[in-house]
Design a protein around this motif. Structure first.
Motif, short mmCIF file in Angstrom:
data_model
loop_
_atom_site.label_atom_id
_atom_site.label_comp_id
_atom_site.label_asym_id
_atom_site.label_seq_id
_atom_site.Cartn_x
_atom_site.Cartn_y
_atom_site.Cartn_z
N GLU A 40 -4.37 21.73 -0.03
CA GLU A 40 -4.22 23.16 0.24
C GLU A 40 -4.06 23.80 -1.13
OE1 GLU A 40 -1.03 24.35 2.90
OE2 GLU A 40 -1.10 26.36 2.09
N CYS A 41 -5.06 24.60 -1.52
CA CYS A 41 -5.12 25.13 -2.88
C CYS A 41 -4.98 26.65 -2.85
CB CYS A 41 -6.44 24.70 -3.51
SG CYS A 41 -6.77 25.41 -5.12
N ASN A 42 -4.42 27.19 -3.93
CA ASN A 42 -4.19 28.64 -3.99
C ASN A 42 -5.25 29.39 -4.80
OD1 ASN A 42 -3.59 27.87 -6.56
ND2 ASN A 42 -1.47 28.62 -6.57
N CYS A 43 -6.39 28.73 -5.10
CA CYS A 43 -7.44 29.44 -5.85
C CYS A 43 -8.10 30.47 -4.94
CB CYS A 43 -8.46 28.45 -6.42
SG CYS A 43 -9.72 27.93 -5.24
N SER A 44 -8.98 31.29 -5.52
CA SER A 44 -9.53 32.43 -4.77
C SER A 44 -10.35 31.99 -3.55
CB SER A 44 -10.39 33.28 -5.70
OG SER A 44 -11.45 32.51 -6.25
N ILE A 45 -11.22 31.00 -3.72
CA ILE A 45 -12.10 30.64 -2.60
C ILE A 45 -11.32 29.93 -1.50
CG2 ILE A 45 -12.88 28.39 -3.55
CD1 ILE A 45 -15.26 30.85 -1.85
N CYS A 46 -10.36 29.08 -1.89
CA CYS A 46 -9.55 28.38 -0.88
C CYS A 46 -8.69 29.37 -0.10
CB CYS A 46 -8.67 27.33 -1.55
SG CYS A 46 -9.59 25.88 -2.11
N THR A 47 -8.19 30.40 -0.80
CA THR A 47 -7.39 31.41 -0.14
C THR A 47 -8.22 32.23 0.84
OG1 THR A 47 -5.92 31.56 -2.04
CG2 THR A 47 -5.93 33.43 -0.54
N LYS A 127 -5.25 28.05 -8.79
CA LYS A 127 -5.27 29.42 -9.29
C LYS A 127 -5.06 29.48 -10.80
CE LYS A 127 -3.16 33.93 -8.42
NZ LYS A 127 -2.17 34.65 -7.61
N SER A 128 -4.12 28.70 -11.30
CA SER A 128 -3.81 28.78 -12.72
C SER A 128 -4.77 27.93 -13.56
CB SER A 128 -2.36 28.37 -12.97
OG SER A 128 -2.11 27.07 -12.51
N ARG A 129 -5.62 27.13 -12.90
CA ARG A 129 -6.59 26.32 -13.64
C ARG A 129 -7.91 27.04 -13.88
NH1 ARG A 129 -5.49 21.03 -10.73
NH2 ARG A 129 -7.27 21.56 -9.47
N GLY A 130 -8.34 27.83 -12.89
CA GLY A 130 -9.65 28.47 -12.99
C GLY A 130 -9.60 29.78 -13.74
N GLU A 131 -10.75 30.43 -13.77
CA GLU A 131 -10.81 31.75 -14.37
C GLU A 131 -10.10 32.74 -13.46
OE1 GLU A 131 -14.94 32.80 -15.13
OE2 GLU A 131 -15.35 30.67 -15.46
N GLU A 132 -9.64 33.83 -14.05
CA GLU A 132 -8.98 34.84 -13.24
C GLU A 132 -9.98 35.42 -12.25
OE1 GLU A 132 -6.38 38.93 -13.72
OE2 GLU A 132 -7.13 37.92 -15.51
N TYR A 133 -9.51 35.63 -11.02
CA TYR A 133 -10.41 36.15 -9.97
C TYR A 133 -10.40 37.66 -9.96
CZ TYR A 133 -12.00 37.19 -5.21
OH TYR A 133 -12.65 37.68 -4.12
#
Ligand SMILES: [Zn+2]
Length: 135
Positions: A40-47, A127-133
């Motif tokens: 369960e990830c907090n990045c933009s696409i997973c959210t 979220k903190s690994r990828g580019e800012e969304y």
């Protein structure tokens, strides 16, 4: 933890489909689903998609129906290919290119037989690994 998780002597088999049923698939997972570290990830696409992800090996994964219905989406560095049903929009799979582990990323929410309360959810801070969304 290794990625994908190291198979154990046990496995579980699952069937899944998109919301409208145009896309149907099946796969085997080891360790079994309720022990498997489900992401369960907090990045933009997973959210946005509410993803809960597991990583069966390509050899253990089969699309039974509707491969021709799948549409594709890429973003950011365009490394992975997100596949969703062109009829109902359900986000089903993520494909990785050559040079990555031979796995298909599967959205557990598409499974016919899963109990969210029994999942072994592993939270990932994408979220903190990828580019800012920004859109
Ligand atoms: Zn569909």
């Amino acid at each position: 933890m290794s990625f994908p998780p190291t198979p154990t002597g046990e496995s579980s088999s699952h069937s899944g489909n998109c919301h409208c049923g145009a896309v149907r698939f099946k796969f085997t997972l080891s360790p079994p689903l309720h022990e498997y570290p489900t992401t369960e990830c907090n990045c933009s696409i997973c959210t946005k998609n509410g993803f809960l992800l597991v990583y069966p090996f390509n050899k253990d994964f089969t699309i039974e129906k509707g491969e021709d219905k799948l549409k594709e989406y890429q973003f950011a560095q365009r490394i992975s290919t997100h596949q969703f049903c062109g009829e109902c929009g359900s986000s089903c799979f993520i494909r990785l290119p050559e040079g990555h582990p031979p796995i298909t990323v599967v959205n557990v929410r598409m499974l016919q037989d899963f109990d969210i309360e029994k999942l072994n959810i592993r939270k990932v801070d994408g979220k903190s690994r990828g580019e800012e969304y920004n859109v």
